[in-house]
Write a protein that holds these residues in place. Sequence first.
Motif, PDB file in Angstrom:
ATOM      1  N   GLU A  81       0.929  -0.257   5.128  1.00  0.00           N
ATOM      2  CA  GLU A  81       1.112   0.966   5.218  1.00  0.00           C
ATOM      3  C   GLU A  81       2.192   1.756   4.659  1.00  0.00           C
ATOM      4  O   GLU A  81       2.466   2.991   4.482  1.00  0.00           O
ATOM      5  N   GLN A  82       3.280   1.073   4.348  1.00  0.00           N
ATOM      6  CA  GLN A  82       4.457   1.428   3.934  1.00  0.00           C
ATOM      7  C   GLN A  82       4.560   2.123   2.601  1.00  0.00           C
ATOM      8  O   GLN A  82       4.945   2.871   2.073  1.00  0.00           O
ATOM      9  N   ALA A  83       3.382   1.565   1.921  1.00  0.00           N
ATOM     10  CA  ALA A  83       3.163   2.051   0.404  1.00  0.00           C
ATOM     11  C   ALA A  83       2.451   3.675   0.624  1.00  0.00           C
ATOM     12  O   ALA A  83       2.307   4.048  -0.449  1.00  0.00           O
ATOM     13  N   TRP A  84       1.923   3.819   1.869  1.00  0.00           N
ATOM     14  CA  TRP A  84       1.186   5.225   1.879  1.00  0.00           C
ATOM     15  C   TRP A  84       1.945   5.878   2.713  1.00  0.00           C
ATOM     16  O   TRP A  84       1.290   6.421   3.828  1.00  0.00           O
TER      17      TRP A  84
END
Length: 86
Positions: A81-84
């Motif tokens: 989720e950190q990528a988004w």
Amino acid sequence: VRLLGIDNLPGSLHLETMELPKSVCFLFGQEGPGLSEQARESVDGTFSIAQFGSTRSINASAAAAIAMHSWVVQHADLSSEQAWRG
């Protein structure tokens, strides 16, 4: 870490069709003149970004964004989720 120059010089390979190394440093030339002669001699290769129409070059920050996004598409872990963020 491979040092890759991004410039649309004669003989440059195509950024969009190459497999980028996971450990890479991109070097961008000055807008207008591009990579200096010393820079061309220092890089492991030069790669161009596809352009259509009558363009000589694109803005250096736009070229950097395209090159870094090409790396992300090939190597980033997009499952977190950190990528988004957004």
